[in-house]
Design a protein around this motif. Structure first.
Motif, PDB file in Angstrom:
ATOM      1  N   THR A 271      -9.311  -8.928  12.213  1.00 37.90           N
ATOM      2  CA  THR A 271     -10.357  -8.184  12.907  1.00 37.90           C
ATOM      3  C   THR A 271      -9.926  -7.665  14.272  1.00 37.90           C
ATOM      4  O   THR A 271     -10.511  -6.729  14.778  1.00 37.90           O
ATOM      5  CB  THR A 271     -11.612  -9.065  13.093  1.00 37.90           C
ATOM      6  N   ASP A 272      -8.907  -8.266  14.880  1.00 37.50           N
ATOM      7  CA  ASP A 272      -8.534  -7.879  16.239  1.00 37.50           C
ATOM      8  C   ASP A 272      -7.377  -6.892  16.316  1.00 37.50           C
ATOM      9  O   ASP A 272      -7.012  -6.454  17.401  1.00 37.50           O
ATOM     10  CB  ASP A 272      -8.161  -9.130  17.059  1.00 37.50           C
ATOM     11  N   PHE A 273      -6.787  -6.525  15.183  1.00 37.33           N
ATOM     12  CA  PHE A 273      -5.630  -5.643  15.188  1.00 37.33           C
ATOM     13  C   PHE A 273      -5.857  -4.475  14.242  1.00 37.33           C
ATOM     14  O   PHE A 273      -6.329  -4.662  13.129  1.00 37.33           O
ATOM     15  CB  PHE A 273      -4.365  -6.390  14.747  1.00 37.33           C
ATOM     16  N   GLY A 274      -5.480  -3.268  14.693  1.00 37.12           N
ATOM     17  CA  GLY A 274      -5.542  -2.108  13.816  1.00 37.12           C
ATOM     18  C   GLY A 274      -4.308  -2.036  12.939  1.00 37.12           C
ATOM     19  O   GLY A 274      -4.372  -1.822  11.740  1.00 37.12           O
ATOM     20  N   VAL A 275      -3.138  -2.271  13.554  1.00 32.06           N
ATOM     21  CA  VAL A 275      -1.858  -2.205  12.856  1.00 32.06           C
ATOM     22  C   VAL A 275      -0.897  -3.188  13.514  1.00 32.06           C
ATOM     23  O   VAL A 275      -0.896  -3.327  14.736  1.00 32.06           O
ATOM     24  CB  VAL A 275      -1.262  -0.778  12.936  1.00 32.06           C
ATOM     25  N   ILE A 276      -0.089  -3.853  12.720  1.00 31.64           N
ATOM     26  CA  ILE A 276       0.991  -4.693  13.223  1.00 31.64           C
ATOM     27  C   ILE A 276       2.282  -4.057  12.733  1.00 31.64           C
ATOM     28  O   ILE A 276       2.478  -3.891  11.523  1.00 31.64           O
ATOM     29  CB  ILE A 276       0.879  -6.141  12.713  1.00 31.64           C
ATOM     30  N   LEU A 277       3.144  -3.680  13.653  1.00 30.09           N
ATOM     31  CA  LEU A 277       4.406  -3.041  13.293  1.00 30.09           C
ATOM     32  C   LEU A 277       5.523  -4.077  13.311  1.00 30.09           C
ATOM     33  O   LEU A 277       5.646  -4.847  14.259  1.00 30.09           O
ATOM     34  CB  LEU A 277       4.713  -1.906  14.266  1.00 30.09           C
ATOM     35  N   GLY A 278       6.335  -4.089  12.280  1.00 24.57           N
ATOM     36  CA  GLY A 278       7.403  -5.078  12.157  1.00 24.57           C
ATOM     37  C   GLY A 278       8.648  -4.686  12.930  1.00 24.57           C
ATOM     38  O   GLY A 278       8.804  -3.567  13.419  1.00 24.57           O
ATOM     39  N   MET A 279       9.558  -5.647  13.024  1.00 27.33           N
ATOM     40  CA  MET A 279      10.804  -5.428  13.748  1.00 27.33           C
ATOM     41  C   MET A 279      11.610  -4.280  13.142  1.00 27.33           C
ATOM     42  O   MET A 279      12.226  -3.509  13.875  1.00 27.33           O
ATOM     43  CB  MET A 279      11.644  -6.706  13.762  1.00 27.33           C
ATOM     44  N   ASP A 280      11.603  -4.144  11.822  1.00 27.49           N
ATOM     45  CA  ASP A 280      12.367  -3.058  11.199  1.00 27.49           C
ATOM     46  C   ASP A 280      11.852  -1.692  11.646  1.00 27.49           C
ATOM     47  O   ASP A 280      12.630  -0.774  11.910  1.00 27.49           O
ATOM     48  CB  ASP A 280      12.365  -3.189   9.677  1.00 27.49           C
TER      49      ASP A 280
ATOM     50  N   MET B 226       0.819  -1.197   0.000  1.00 21.00           N
ATOM     51  CA  MET B 226       0.000   0.000   0.000  1.00 21.00           C
ATOM     52  C   MET B 226       0.863   1.263   0.000  1.00 21.00           C
ATOM     53  O   MET B 226       0.350   2.346  -0.096  1.00 21.00           O
ATOM     54  CB  MET B 226      -0.930   0.008   1.196  1.00 21.00           C
ATOM     55  N   GLY B 227       2.158   1.112   0.203  1.00 23.57           N
ATOM     56  CA  GLY B 227       3.029   2.268   0.144  1.00 23.57           C
ATOM     57  C   GLY B 227       3.355   2.852   1.503  1.00 23.57           C
ATOM     58  O   GLY B 227       2.879   2.399   2.527  1.00 23.57           O
ATOM     59  N   THR B 228       4.194   3.881   1.480  1.00 17.28           N
ATOM     60  CA  THR B 228       4.622   4.542   2.710  1.00 17.28           C
ATOM     61  C   THR B 228       3.532   5.482   3.189  1.00 17.28           C
ATOM     62  O   THR B 228       3.025   6.300   2.434  1.00 17.28           O
ATOM     63  CB  THR B 228       5.933   5.310   2.473  1.00 17.28           C
ATOM     64  N   ASN B 229       3.183   5.332   4.477  1.00 22.18           N
ATOM     65  CA  ASN B 229       2.116   6.136   5.077  1.00 22.18           C
ATOM     66  C   ASN B 229       2.540   6.606   6.450  1.00 22.18           C
ATOM     67  O   ASN B 229       3.297   5.927   7.141  1.00 22.18           O
ATOM     68  CB  ASN B 229       0.841   5.294   5.226  1.00 22.18           C
ATOM     69  N   PRO B 230       1.995   7.756   6.890  1.00 24.73           N
ATOM     70  CA  PRO B 230       2.307   8.224   8.241  1.00 24.73           C
ATOM     71  C   PRO B 230       1.389   7.581   9.281  1.00 24.73           C
ATOM     72  O   PRO B 230       0.227   7.304   9.010  1.00 24.73           O
ATOM     73  CB  PRO B 230       2.045   9.727   8.157  1.00 24.73           C
ATOM     74  N   ILE B 231       1.954   7.323  10.450  1.00 23.61           N
ATOM     75  CA  ILE B 231       1.174   6.927  11.618  1.00 23.61           C
ATOM     76  C   ILE B 231       1.291   8.077  12.605  1.00 23.61           C
ATOM     77  O   ILE B 231       2.403   8.510  12.922  1.00 23.61           O
ATOM     78  CB  ILE B 231       1.722   5.642  12.268  1.00 23.61           C
ATOM     79  N   GLN B 232       0.170   8.599  13.044  1.00 23.12           N
ATOM     80  CA  GLN B 232       0.155   9.717  13.981  1.00 23.12           C
ATOM     81  C   GLN B 232       0.073   9.179  15.402  1.00 23.12           C
ATOM     82  O   GLN B 232      -0.810   8.387  15.722  1.00 23.12           O
ATOM     83  CB  GLN B 232      -1.059  10.620  13.700  1.00 23.12           C
ATOM     84  N   MET B 233       1.019   9.573  16.262  1.00 17.86           N
ATOM     85  CA  MET B 233       0.995   9.192  17.666  1.00 17.86           C
ATOM     86  C   MET B 233       1.268  10.454  18.467  1.00 17.86           C
ATOM     87  O   MET B 233       2.363  11.019  18.384  1.00 17.86           O
ATOM     88  CB  MET B 233       2.042   8.126  17.983  1.00 17.86           C
ATOM     89  N   TYR B 234       0.247  10.878  19.198  1.00 18.70           N
ATOM     90  CA  TYR B 234       0.308  12.145  19.908  1.00 18.70           C
ATOM     91  C   TYR B 234       0.597  13.226  18.877  1.00 18.70           C
ATOM     92  O   TYR B 234      -0.088  13.298  17.870  1.00 18.70           O
ATOM     93  CB  TYR B 234       1.303  12.088  21.064  1.00 18.70           C
ATOM     94  N   ALA B 235       1.589  14.060  19.057  1.00 16.09           N
ATOM     95  CA  ALA B 235       1.850  15.127  18.084  1.00 16.09           C
ATOM     96  C   ALA B 235       2.966  14.747  17.118  1.00 16.09           C
ATOM     97  O   ALA B 235       3.512  15.598  16.438  1.00 16.09           O
ATOM     98  CB  ALA B 235       2.225  16.407  18.827  1.00 16.09           C
ATOM     99  N   HIS B 236       3.294  13.456  17.021  1.00 19.00           N
ATOM    100  CA  HIS B 236       4.421  13.000  16.220  1.00 19.00           C
ATOM    101  C   HIS B 236       3.942  12.130  15.067  1.00 19.00           C
ATOM    102  O   HIS B 236       2.976  11.393  15.189  1.00 19.00           O
ATOM    103  CB  HIS B 236       5.397  12.214  17.095  1.00 19.00           C
ATOM    104  N   GLU B 237       4.655  12.223  13.966  1.00 21.44           N
ATOM    105  CA  GLU B 237       4.318  11.445  12.784  1.00 21.44           C
ATOM    106  C   GLU B 237       5.461  10.478  12.481  1.00 21.44           C
ATOM    107  O   GLU B 237       6.619  10.886  12.387  1.00 21.44           O
ATOM    108  CB  GLU B 237       4.101  12.390  11.604  1.00 21.44           C
ATOM    109  N   PHE B 238       5.118   9.202  12.354  1.00 23.47           N
ATOM    110  CA  PHE B 238       6.079   8.156  12.057  1.00 23.47           C
ATOM    111  C   PHE B 238       5.731   7.558  10.698  1.00 23.47           C
ATOM    112  O   PHE B 238       4.579   7.219  10.454  1.00 23.47           O
ATOM    113  CB  PHE B 238       6.000   7.041  13.110  1.00 23.47           C
ATOM    114  N   MET B 239       6.721   7.424   9.843  1.00 28.25           N
ATOM    115  CA  MET B 239       6.480   6.850   8.520  1.00 28.25           C
ATOM    116  C   MET B 239       6.611   5.331   8.584  1.00 28.25           C
ATOM    117  O   MET B 239       7.440   4.791   9.307  1.00 28.25           O
ATOM    118  CB  MET B 239       7.471   7.421   7.504  1.00 28.25           C
ATOM    119  N   THR B 240       5.755   4.643   7.833  1.00 29.85           N
ATOM    120  CA  THR B 240       5.784   3.186   7.788  1.00 29.85           C
ATOM    121  C   THR B 240       5.206   2.694   6.472  1.00 29.85           C
ATOM    122  O   THR B 240       4.438   3.396   5.816  1.00 29.85           O
ATOM    123  CB  THR B 240       5.008   2.572   8.975  1.00 29.85           C
ATOM    124  N   ASP B 241       5.599   1.500   6.094  1.00 31.84           N
ATOM    125  CA  ASP B 241       5.000   0.836   4.934  1.00 31.84           C
ATOM    126  C   ASP B 241       3.845  -0.018   5.446  1.00 31.84           C
ATOM    127  O   ASP B 241       4.046  -0.881   6.302  1.00 31.84           O
ATOM    128  CB  ASP B 241       6.024  -0.056   4.225  1.00 31.84           C
TER     129      ASP B 241
END
Length: 66
Positions: free
Chosen positions: A23-32, A1-16
């Motif tokens: 159904t039970d998870f919003g996002v799974i973040l990898g080790m990288d 789906m490409g590189t997208n920002p994840i907003q956490m508090y006032a900070h933006e983190f980029m992720t693929d």
């Protein structure tokens, strides 16, 4: 789906992001991603500490349930 920002508090983190049919998870973040942002996961205290894109410390605390 490409590189997208994840907003956490006032900070933006980029992720693929990739779409999965879960159904039970919003996002799974990898080790990288966790390594890139220096993630420290403290399960007993339900706390995650990250370093933001500018090196700032960001702490997220979960809700403790009995």
């Amino acid at each position: 789906m490409g590189t997208n920002p994840i907003q956490m508090y006032a900070h933006e983190f980029m992720t693929d992001l990739y779409k999965f049919e879960l159904t039970d998870f919003g996002v799974i973040l990898g080790m990288d991603w966790l390594v890139k942002y220096y993630a420290q996961i403290n399960c007993p205290k339900q706390r995650i500490t990250l370093r933001g894109p500018n090196g700032e410390k960001i702490v997220h605390k979960g809700k403790v349930s009995n």
